[in-house]
Design an enzyme around this catalytic site. Structure first.
Site, short mmCIF file in Angstrom:
data_model
loop_
_atom_site.label_atom_id
_atom_site.label_comp_id
_atom_site.label_asym_id
_atom_site.label_seq_id
_atom_site.Cartn_x
_atom_site.Cartn_y
_atom_site.Cartn_z
N ARG A 132 -6.62 -3.93 -4.10
CA ARG A 132 -6.41 -2.87 -5.11
C ARG A 132 -6.77 -1.49 -4.60
NH1 ARG A 132 -10.00 -6.79 -6.18
NH2 ARG A 132 -12.19 -6.32 -6.52
N HIS A 175 3.86 6.70 -31.18
CA HIS A 175 4.75 6.07 -32.15
C HIS A 175 4.62 4.55 -32.11
CE1 HIS A 175 6.68 9.92 -33.00
NE2 HIS A 175 6.40 10.16 -31.72
N LYS A 207 -4.87 -20.23 -9.48
CA LYS A 207 -4.02 -20.50 -8.30
C LYS A 207 -4.15 -21.96 -7.88
CE LYS A 207 -4.53 -15.89 -6.22
NZ LYS A 207 -5.05 -15.13 -5.08
O1 F6P Z 1 -4.68 -12.76 -6.86
C1 F6P Z 1 -5.27 -11.51 -6.75
C2 F6P Z 1 -5.00 -10.86 -5.43
O2 F6P Z 1 -5.76 -11.47 -4.44
C3 F6P Z 1 -5.27 -9.37 -5.49
O3 F6P Z 1 -6.59 -9.05 -5.30
C4 F6P Z 1 -4.34 -8.88 -4.45
O4 F6P Z 1 -4.10 -7.50 -4.58
C5 F6P Z 1 -3.11 -9.71 -4.71
O5 F6P Z 1 -3.63 -10.97 -5.06
C6 F6P Z 1 -2.15 -9.84 -3.59
O6 F6P Z 1 -2.73 -10.39 -2.45
P1 F6P Z 1 -1.99 -10.32 -1.06
O7 F6P Z 1 -1.82 -8.89 -0.69
O8 F6P Z 1 -2.89 -11.07 -0.10
O9 F6P Z 1 -0.66 -11.00 -1.20
#
Ligand code: F6P
Length: 549
Positions: free
Chosen positions: A266, A382, A510
């Site tokens: 992020r 709105h 996951k």
């Molecule tokens: O599932 C969450 C995550 O690990 C995020 O923190 C990350 O940005 C995203 O998945 C994508 O991960 P990657 O860049 O390894 O595909």
């Protein structure tokens, strides 16, 4: 023994009780300089904190809390490359990605800046080649469409920036973002594209994310069906930290742009994950974005806590979340171009600070990260602003706007700004009963008809907003803004004593999805599970088998 942060928390709790009901009307009446006292100016960036439910004493007690929590020391530990992401045993150095000065930034005594600059130079060379039409597809045609295949941090940040700054892009080079494993997303995108002129950027830090790998495989099949296997070399590049997996996919290292495990997903738009930004806007614009973030980094690192924009935003968030009990925070850009900013900040904030245990594993004692949400104004007005004005939840809001537009349409921008200003005013000061009565009477209402309407027309006010204004939405300004929120999240994480840089909470889903996947096949014998999940799987299988009879 009472620790320094404990004492600071106690002082804040006492102060909160003493304040009782906080009236913005009274606070403004008591201090004609409230706007000047509670606003911060960084070049053209103005952050008005005056419409928040705080007094000077609130802020000074909050700053004491930041000091007691050693925010300054933690900030320096981040910059020093210490492994402050303790559960993953990693440094947190996205600030190195936008570091523009001559000083080294080190991890384990090694300067990472030469590697950072080397990747940036490769990005510059590649993006220039594509933009100048010198990078040719397999049939000799230049690229007209870039498709970023990524999710989470490998999608939201670059997508948000490209959406925000599309007014600076050329019409003949388009960028698309496909993230969802729902094939509808990729199919709808590919339907508009020609393989010969399309470049795919497979963006994944791990190069193992199910959604991205599925989309990459389908995109590859779409391309090779049309142009053959050899075309992959001219139509696929990768952005990742995992060279082996990139190679196994069929992308050679000379078409891979790397980054490092000390860049969280992020926080990665400043790395090669920003490649689609540089392709879409040009590398110089990407550098301006980095410059903006670097300017905010310097401010965050050097300004005293009392006048430090990310620190003050963080402390306000702590006040609302932990002392006043507000559980959500709205980001409301009065700028359609920032439509994806709330989504980006959602991941930034909620994946970072949505934690229930502290760094040392003990449960947190106070609420941590808020629910972050939002939409551009005026659309939100709105839709959900009714609740902001008269609902039973108080939602602190950030209102953001550029003073000047980048379009030539007359009559729009003043209306946009007037709405932003009006909302801040209405939320803060509301409309009291006496005014409502007078207005209804002036309209000729009286007696029971008037009495019936009065309660519905009252606006309680005292709903806090922070207004953030800047001259124009350009790459520098956007870079500065994103970094402002990044450091805000950092400071809050330090005060809550949590690890803001891991995300274990995304793993369980996951794992379970991987286990469920084979059980969806028509001939599978599903594993025993809870009755709800078992029933849902059975029902899906029946629906997929076709209509009854
Ligand atoms: O599932 C969450 C995550 O690990 C995020 O923190 C990350 O940005 C995203 O998945 C994508 O991960 P990657 O860049 O390894 O595909």
């Amino acid at each position: 023994m009472t620790s320094a942060p404990d004492a600071a928390w106690r002082a804040l709790e006492r102060h909160r009780t003493e304040l009782g009901t906080i009236s913005l009307r009274r606070l403004f009446a008591a201090d004609p300089n409230r706007f000047a006292r509670f606003s911060l100016v960084l070049d053209d960036l103005l952050i008005d904190l005056s419409k928040n439910l705080i007094t000077a004493e609130t802020l000074s007690l909050l700053v004491e809390l930041a000091r007691a929590a050693e925010v300054e020391a933690w900030r320096e530990r981040m910059w020093a490359g210490e492994r402050i992401n303790t559960t993953e045993d990693r440094p947190v150095l996205h600030v190195a990605l936008r570091h523009r000065g001559p000083e080294p930034v080190t991890v384990d005594g090694r300067d990472v800046m030469p590697e950072v600059r080397a990747v940036l130079e490769r990005m510059r060379a590649f993006t220039t080649e594509v933009r100048e039409g010198r990078w040719r597809g397999a049939t000799g045609r230049s690229i007209t469409d870039v498709v970023n295949l990524g999710i989470g941090g490998s999608d939201l940040g670059p997508q948000m920036v490209c959406t925000a700054l599309a007014h600076l892009a050329r019409p003949d080079l388009r960028v698309h973002f496909v993230s969802n494993v729902d094939g509808a997303h990729l199919a709808a995108t590919l339907a508009r594209l020609a393989p010969e002129t399309t470049l795919f950027v497979v963006a994944s830090k791990t190069f193992a994310t199910q959604e991205t790998m599925q989309n990459a495989a389908s995109a590859r099949a779409w391309l090779t069906d049309a142009l053959g296997e050899a075309a992959v070399a001219r139509h696929f590049v990768a952005v990742s930290t995992n060279e082996a997996a990139v190679r196994a996919f069929g992308i050679e290292p000379d078409r891979m742009f790397g980054f490092w495990d000390w860049v969280g997903g992020r926080y990665s738009l400043w790395s090669a994950i920003g490649l689609p930004i540089a392709l879409f806007l040009g590398f110089e614009r990407f550098e301006e974005l980095l410059e903006g973030a670097y300017a905010m980094d310097r401010h965050f690192r050097t300004a005293p806590l009392e006048a430090n924009a990310p620190v003050l935003l963080a402390l306000l968030g702590i006040w609302y979340r932990d002392l006043l009990g507000f559980s959500t925070h709205a980001v409301l850009p009065y700028d359609q171009r920032l439509a994806r900013l709330p989504a980006h900040l959602q991941q930034l904030d909620m994946e970072s600070n949505g934690k229930r245990v502290r760094r040392d594993g003990r449960p947190v004692e106070r609420p941590t990260g808020p629910i972050v949400w939002g939409e551009p104004g005026t659309n939100g007005q709105h839709a959900f602003f009714q609740l902001l004005h008269q609902g039973t939840e108080i939602v602190p809001c950030d209102l953001l706007a550029a003073a000047l537009p980048d379009h030539g349409l007359e009559g729009h921008h003043d209306k946009l700004l007037a709405n932003l200003l009006a909302q801040g005013e209405a939320l803060a000061f509301g409309k009291d009963e006496a005014t409502v009565r007078a207005e209804l009477a002036a309209k000729g209402l009286s007696g029971t008809a008037l009495e019936a309407l009065v309660p519905h027309k009252i606006f309680p006010g005292d709903r806090p907003t922070t207004t953030i204004l800047f001259r124009r939405l350009d790459p520098f300004t956007l870079g500065r803004l994103i970094a402002l929120y990044e450091h805000k999240v950092f400071v809050q994480g330090v005060i809550w004593e949590i690890d803001s840089f891991d995300q274990w909470g995304v793993e369980l889903g996951k794992e379970l999805a991987a286990g469920i996947l084979p059980d969806l096949a028509p001939d599978a014998v599903p594993k025993p599970r809870d009755s709800s999940t078992t029933g849902l799987i059975a029902h899906l299988r029946r629906l997929r088998a076709g209509p009854p009879g």
